[in-house]
Design a protein around this motif. Structure first.
Motif, short mmCIF file in Angstrom:
data_model
loop_
_atom_site.label_atom_id
_atom_site.label_comp_id
_atom_site.label_asym_id
_atom_site.label_seq_id
_atom_site.Cartn_x
_atom_site.Cartn_y
_atom_site.Cartn_z
N UNK A 273 174.94 -28.97 -45.32
CA UNK A 273 174.98 -28.55 -46.72
C UNK A 273 175.09 -29.76 -47.65
N UNK A 274 175.85 -30.76 -47.25
CA UNK A 274 176.04 -31.94 -48.10
C UNK A 274 174.77 -32.78 -48.23
N UNK A 275 173.90 -32.73 -47.21
CA UNK A 275 172.69 -33.56 -47.25
C UNK A 275 171.48 -32.82 -47.81
N UNK A 276 171.62 -31.54 -48.10
CA UNK A 276 170.51 -30.78 -48.69
C UNK A 276 170.29 -31.26 -50.12
N UNK A 277 169.03 -31.31 -50.53
CA UNK A 277 168.71 -31.74 -51.90
C UNK A 277 167.71 -30.77 -52.52
N UNK A 278 167.55 -30.87 -53.82
CA UNK A 278 166.60 -30.02 -54.52
C UNK A 278 167.06 -28.59 -54.65
N UNK A 279 168.35 -28.37 -54.54
CA UNK A 279 168.88 -27.01 -54.62
C UNK A 279 168.82 -26.55 -56.07
N UNK A 280 168.25 -25.38 -56.26
CA UNK A 280 168.19 -24.76 -57.59
C UNK A 280 168.93 -23.42 -57.49
N UNK A 281 168.22 -22.36 -57.21
CA UNK A 281 168.85 -21.04 -57.07
C UNK A 281 169.06 -20.67 -55.61
N UNK A 282 168.61 -21.52 -54.69
CA UNK A 282 168.71 -21.21 -53.26
C UNK A 282 170.17 -21.18 -52.81
N UNK A 283 170.40 -20.36 -51.80
CA UNK A 283 171.70 -20.29 -51.16
C UNK A 283 171.50 -20.66 -49.69
N UNK A 284 172.43 -21.43 -49.14
CA UNK A 284 172.32 -21.90 -47.75
C UNK A 284 173.61 -21.58 -47.01
N UNK A 285 173.47 -21.15 -45.77
CA UNK A 285 174.63 -20.90 -44.91
C UNK A 285 174.26 -21.32 -43.49
N UNK A 286 175.27 -21.72 -42.74
CA UNK A 286 175.06 -22.18 -41.37
C UNK A 286 175.36 -21.06 -40.38
N UNK A 287 174.52 -21.00 -39.36
CA UNK A 287 174.71 -20.06 -38.27
C UNK A 287 175.04 -20.81 -37.00
N UNK A 288 174.89 -20.15 -35.87
CA UNK A 288 175.21 -20.74 -34.58
C UNK A 288 174.25 -21.86 -34.22
N UNK A 289 172.95 -21.55 -34.19
CA UNK A 289 171.89 -22.54 -33.95
C UNK A 289 170.78 -22.31 -34.97
N UNK A 290 171.19 -21.94 -36.16
CA UNK A 290 170.23 -21.68 -37.22
C UNK A 290 170.86 -21.98 -38.57
N UNK A 291 169.98 -22.13 -39.55
CA UNK A 291 170.38 -22.29 -40.94
C UNK A 291 169.75 -21.13 -41.69
N UNK A 292 170.56 -20.39 -42.42
CA UNK A 292 170.06 -19.29 -43.25
C UNK A 292 169.80 -19.82 -44.65
N UNK A 293 168.68 -19.44 -45.23
CA UNK A 293 168.39 -19.82 -46.61
C UNK A 293 167.85 -18.61 -47.36
N UNK A 294 168.44 -18.36 -48.51
CA UNK A 294 167.95 -17.31 -49.41
C UNK A 294 167.25 -18.01 -50.57
N UNK A 295 166.00 -17.64 -50.79
CA UNK A 295 165.17 -18.20 -51.86
C UNK A 295 164.95 -17.10 -52.92
N UNK A 296 165.87 -16.92 -53.87
CA UNK A 296 165.72 -15.83 -54.83
C UNK A 296 164.44 -15.90 -55.66
N UNK A 297 163.97 -17.12 -55.92
CA UNK A 297 162.75 -17.30 -56.73
C UNK A 297 161.50 -17.45 -55.87
N UNK A 298 161.64 -17.30 -54.57
CA UNK A 298 160.51 -17.44 -53.64
C UNK A 298 160.45 -18.83 -53.03
#
Length: 172
Positions: free
Chosen positions: A113-138
């Motif tokens: 999460x700390x190294x992610x860049x370009x975040x606008x409206x996106x939401x990010x969460x960590x899973x077991x062996x995955x990263x979840x991302x919600x892109x509200x604007x597509x």
């Protein structure tokens, strides 16, 4: 026999000069996988095998490299893992076609999460062996960059749910 889904990374599927889903099914059958089925032309294949995840990954990557002339990454999950990914989706109330699971070989690094860049409206969460991302604007409008996701492959939650359904409903 275990039920698996394999997700191909960075490979052109369908069309001329590309890996067709029929070719992918044939490759899997030649590797001894049973009840092979592909889902949409984006490198998703469901099958049964007595092999371990690591052996499936190695066999598919070796076969795909021979076919494509370059390395092709493969991420493998069991039916139970896919169901758990759907159940753990922190953005379950969001549109499933605007939410993805980025599949990784290992747990996402603690600094994802700390190294992610370009975040606008996106939401990010960590899973077991995955990263979840919600892109509200597509996804197409997003400038989001997640360095930890570079070796992964993303599937929207509609696809993940369908793969979970297919691997759960397969006869043992």
């Amino acid at each position: 026999m275990h039920h698996y889904a394999a997700l191909l990374r960075a490979v052109n599927v369908g069309g001329t000069g590309k890996l067709s889903m029929a070719e992918l099914r044939a490759m899997c059958e030649q590797l001894g996988f049973a009840t092979v089925r592909t889902y949409i032309a984006s490198g998703n294949v469901v099958f049964e095998s007595a092999l371990s995840e690591a052996n499936i990954k190695a066999a598919l990557e070796r076969t795909l490299k021979a076919y494509a002339g370059k390395p092709v990454g493969v991420l493998v999950r069991t039916g139970k893992e896919l169901a758990a990914i759907v159940d753990a989706n922190p953005f379950a109330s969001a549109q499933p076609d605007r939410t993805v699971a980025i599949f990784l070989d290992a747990a996402p690094p603690a600094n994802t999460l700390a190294t992610a860049s370009g975040i606008n409206t996106e939401e990010i969460a960590l899973g077991t062996r995955e990263i979840y991302v919600h892109y509200p604007d597509g996804i197409a409008r997003s400038k989001l960059k997640i360095p930890a996701a570079q070796m992964g492959t993303a599937r929207n939650m509609n696809t993940v749910a369908r793969l979970a359904e297919w691997t759960a409903s397969r006869p043992a």
